[in-house]
Design a protein around this motif. Structure first.
Motif, mmCIF file in Angstrom:
data_model
loop_
_atom_site.group_PDB
_atom_site.id
_atom_site.type_symbol
_atom_site.label_atom_id
_atom_site.label_comp_id
_atom_site.label_asym_id
_atom_site.label_seq_id
_atom_site.Cartn_x
_atom_site.Cartn_y
_atom_site.Cartn_z
ATOM 1 N N UNK A 87 26.527 1.100 39.165
ATOM 2 C CA UNK A 87 27.288 2.195 38.573
ATOM 3 C C UNK A 87 27.610 1.898 37.105
ATOM 4 N N UNK A 88 28.077 0.698 36.825
ATOM 5 C CA UNK A 88 28.405 0.340 35.442
ATOM 6 C C UNK A 88 27.168 0.416 34.550
ATOM 7 N N UNK A 89 26.030 -0.038 35.060
ATOM 8 C CA UNK A 89 24.792 -0.002 34.276
ATOM 9 C C UNK A 89 24.312 1.427 34.039
ATOM 10 N N UNK A 90 24.703 2.355 34.899
ATOM 11 C CA UNK A 90 24.258 3.746 34.761
ATOM 12 C C UNK A 90 25.100 4.566 33.791
ATOM 13 N N UNK A 91 26.242 4.028 33.349
ATOM 14 C CA UNK A 91 27.127 4.789 32.457
ATOM 15 C C UNK A 91 26.477 5.026 31.106
ATOM 16 N N UNK A 92 26.677 6.207 30.586
ATOM 17 C CA UNK A 92 26.165 6.599 29.283
ATOM 18 C C UNK A 92 27.294 7.259 28.493
ATOM 19 N N UNK A 93 27.113 7.387 27.199
ATOM 20 C CA UNK A 93 28.089 8.112 26.372
ATOM 21 C C UNK A 93 28.263 9.503 26.976
ATOM 22 N N UNK A 114 29.871 -5.173 31.792
ATOM 23 C CA UNK A 114 29.347 -5.821 33.000
ATOM 24 C C UNK A 114 30.385 -5.812 34.122
ATOM 25 N N UNK A 115 31.663 -6.030 33.772
ATOM 26 C CA UNK A 115 32.718 -6.091 34.792
ATOM 27 C C UNK A 115 33.517 -4.798 34.895
ATOM 28 N N UNK A 116 33.550 -4.017 33.802
ATOM 29 C CA UNK A 116 34.372 -2.805 33.779
ATOM 30 C C UNK A 116 35.843 -3.105 33.610
ATOM 31 N N UNK A 117 36.174 -4.331 33.202
ATOM 32 C CA UNK A 117 37.570 -4.744 33.069
ATOM 33 C C UNK A 117 37.881 -5.236 31.660
ATOM 34 N N UNK A 118 39.165 -5.287 31.357
ATOM 35 C CA UNK A 118 39.668 -5.786 30.086
ATOM 36 C C UNK A 118 41.017 -6.448 30.348
ATOM 37 N N UNK A 119 41.379 -7.361 29.472
ATOM 38 C CA UNK A 119 42.703 -7.982 29.501
ATOM 39 C C UNK A 119 43.003 -8.612 30.858
#
Length: 78
Positions: A6-12, A59-64
């Motif tokens: 899913x993360x790899x499929x994200x586009x602007x 890659x993880x979809x996370x921050x902080x």
């Protein structure tokens, strides 16, 4: 579909939910820049405070340390 797929499929322009310590926000992928995926989200209940951009690791979809993360639109859990 796995989270990685899913993360790899994200586009602007892709819709996502941004999960923060303050709640779940509707967001859109704004850009990829310098190894970061930036999402744009509205501030305030009626977008009355403008917009903010937050980055997450593509890659993880996370921050902080996981305090912020993105989830599929309509499927976020805090």
């Amino acid at each position: 579909m796995t989270r990685a797929d899913w993360l790899a499929s994200l586009r602007v322009g892709s819709s996502v939910n941004l999960v923060t310590p303050c709640g779940i926000h509707t967001a859109v992928v704004e850009r990829y820049e310098e190894g970061r995926l930036w999402v744009l989200w509205a501030l305030g209940h009626a977008c009355d405070l403008g917009y903010s951009a937050t980055w997450v690791d593509p890659v993880t979809g996370e921050n902080n340390g996981g305090a912020y993360r993105i989830e599929p639109a309509g499927d976020a859990r805090c």
